[in-house]
Design a protein around this motif. Structure first.
Motif, PDB file in Angstrom:
ATOM      1  N   ASN A   5      12.730   4.801 -15.379  1.00 51.63           N
ATOM      2  CA  ASN A   5      12.957   3.695 -14.434  1.00 51.63           C
ATOM      3  C   ASN A   5      13.321   4.208 -13.049  1.00 51.63           C
ATOM      4  N   ARG A   6      14.181   5.206 -12.994  1.00 52.15           N
ATOM      5  CA  ARG A   6      14.582   5.775 -11.696  1.00 52.15           C
ATOM      6  C   ARG A   6      13.395   6.424 -11.003  1.00 52.15           C
ATOM      7  N   LEU A   7      12.565   7.116 -11.795  1.00 49.35           N
ATOM      8  CA  LEU A   7      11.391   7.769 -11.232  1.00 49.35           C
ATOM      9  C   LEU A   7      10.422   6.732 -10.664  1.00 49.35           C
ATOM     10  N   LEU A   8      10.224   5.627 -11.402  1.00 54.25           N
ATOM     11  CA  LEU A   8       9.339   4.563 -10.926  1.00 54.25           C
ATOM     12  C   LEU A   8       9.875   3.938  -9.645  1.00 54.25           C
ATOM     13  N   LYS A   9      11.195   3.700  -9.588  1.00 59.05           N
ATOM     14  CA  LYS A   9      11.801   3.135  -8.381  1.00 59.05           C
ATOM     15  C   LYS A   9      11.616   4.061  -7.186  1.00 59.05           C
ATOM     16  N   LEU A  10      11.795   5.369  -7.428  1.00 61.74           N
ATOM     17  CA  LEU A  10      11.630   6.350  -6.353  1.00 61.74           C
ATOM     18  C   LEU A  10      10.193   6.372  -5.844  1.00 61.74           C
ATOM     19  N   LEU A  11       9.233   6.369  -6.797  1.00 62.35           N
ATOM     20  CA  LEU A  11       7.824   6.368  -6.407  1.00 62.35           C
ATOM     21  C   LEU A  11       7.466   5.098  -5.641  1.00 62.35           C
ATOM     22  N   PHE A  12       8.017   3.967  -6.099  1.00 55.57           N
ATOM     23  CA  PHE A  12       7.750   2.695  -5.425  1.00 55.57           C
ATOM     24  C   PHE A  12       8.294   2.716  -3.996  1.00 55.57           C
ATOM     25  N   ARG A  13       9.522   3.235  -3.819  1.00 50.47           N
ATOM     26  CA  ARG A  13      10.112   3.301  -2.478  1.00 50.47           C
ATOM     27  C   ARG A  13       9.319   4.241  -1.571  1.00 50.47           C
ATOM     28  N   LEU A  14       8.863   5.369  -2.131  1.00 46.64           N
ATOM     29  CA  LEU A  14       8.049   6.297  -1.338  1.00 46.64           C
ATOM     30  C   LEU A  14       6.734   5.658  -0.927  1.00 46.64           C
ATOM     31  N   PHE A  15       6.154   4.880  -1.847  1.00 48.37           N
ATOM     32  CA  PHE A  15       4.891   4.200  -1.545  1.00 48.37           C
ATOM     33  C   PHE A  15       5.100   3.181  -0.426  1.00 48.37           C
ATOM     34  N   ILE A  16       6.165   2.383  -0.526  1.00 53.60           N
ATOM     35  CA  ILE A  16       6.459   1.387   0.513  1.00 53.60           C
ATOM     36  C   ILE A  16       6.709   2.068   1.861  1.00 53.60           C
ATOM     37  N   LEU A  21       4.969   3.415   7.312  1.00 50.65           N
ATOM     38  CA  LEU A  21       4.706   4.457   8.308  1.00 50.65           C
ATOM     39  C   LEU A  21       3.265   4.397   8.783  1.00 50.65           C
ATOM     40  N   PHE A  22       2.337   4.187   7.837  1.00 55.02           N
ATOM     41  CA  PHE A  22       0.914   4.105   8.178  1.00 55.02           C
ATOM     42  C   PHE A  22       0.649   2.944   9.133  1.00 55.02           C
ATOM     43  N   ILE A  23       1.307   1.805   8.881  1.00 57.46           N
ATOM     44  CA  ILE A  23       1.087   0.613   9.715  1.00 57.46           C
ATOM     45  C   ILE A  23       1.732   0.759  11.089  1.00 57.46           C
TER      46      ILE A  23
END
Length: 269
Positions: A5-16, A21-23
């Motif tokens: 769960n923590r790993l998924l949250k971290l990946l989700f935050r990095l994706f967001i 940043l891209f926008i």
């Protein structure tokens, strides 16, 4: 499981963070460039200056273009909101044949490329001999921004319970009185949001004033376009930065109004 769960949250935050940043990266570059001493868009920054902002505020050419954009945006917002309010009420509360077809036709400009609409406006108004004035640009922008305002106000009106209108009319009020004393005040947040959207779209729009305005109507986007082609300097970056900041503030205002309206609806339900 906890680690997953923590790993998924971290990946989700990095994706967001990556998406944000891209926008925002192009806008951040323009903002940085607006303080660059170099006349051209070069990195690294060769020195910090506010001269480009001074150029903008001291230039009668830029000020005239800004005032013209504000006039067109304001008139477009007023006209579009008035028309969209009437259409939204008719489509939401009315029961007549062809209502669905009418709705589709009214939002069609939303899916037609602006270039196609601008060319169509040009030929139509040219035949009438009325190009090159402020009013034709306002009419063009009204057509382009109408669908967004219609959807916004319709959404707001759908949240107003029809029982309130029935209760008002059962107490002796006419339909007109019910509209202005019961429905209209509840539609105001949606109308304000729609008007702000209309102003934002009109203020940033380039093609319609380019086709219909001729040489006499110069808006801020057409002024930027002309400078990009013939006489580039970092004043464009300064103007773009001011536009970004003002537009961001207005978008936050729209979001705040929308959130407040939805909160009131939740309390009423």
């Amino acid at each position: 499981m906890l680690i997953e769960n923590r790993l998924l949250k971290l990946l989700f935050r990095l994706f967001i963070a990556g998406v944000l940043l891209f926008i925002s990266a192009p806008m951040l570059v323009i903002m940085v460039m607006s303080f660059n001493e170099a006349r051209s868009l070069t990195l690294p920054v060769q020195g910090v200056t506010t001269d480009w902002y001074a150029n903008y505020f001291q230039s009668s050419q830029w000020m005239t273009a800004t005032v013209t954009s504000l006039q067109i945006g304001s008139l477009t917002a007023l006209l579009t909101t008035a028309l969209a309010t009437l259409a939204a009420y008719a489509l939401t509360r009315g029961t007549f044949k062809g209502k669905d077809i009418a709705y589709v036709l009214l939002i069609t400009p939303l899916v037609v490329p602006t270039m196609v609409l601008a060319i169509a406006f040009y030929f139509y108004f040219s035949d009438l001999g009325v190009t090159g004035n402020l009013f034709t640009v306002v009419l063009g922008h009204t057509v382009i921004t109408f669908p967004i305002v219609l959807v916004t106000i319709s959404s707001s009106l759908q949240g107003v319970s029809a029982n309130l209108e029935r209760a008002s009319m059962s107490l002796g009020a006419s339909r007109l009185t019910t509209f202005f004393r019961v429905v209209f005040p509840l539609m105001v947040p949606g109308m304000v949001s729609g008007a702000l959207f209309s102003f934002l779209l009109s203020f940033d729009e380039l093609l319609v004033p380019l086709f219909l305005g001729g040489v006499g109507i110069v808006t801020l986007p057409t002024q930027i376009w002309g400078m990009l082609n013939f006489n580039f300097d970092q004043t464009i970056s300064a103007v773009s930065t001011i536009i970004i900041v003002v537009m961001a503030f207005l978008l936050v205002l729209v979001q705040s109004l929308t959130s407040r309206t939805e909160k009131k609806r939740g309390q009423q339900s």
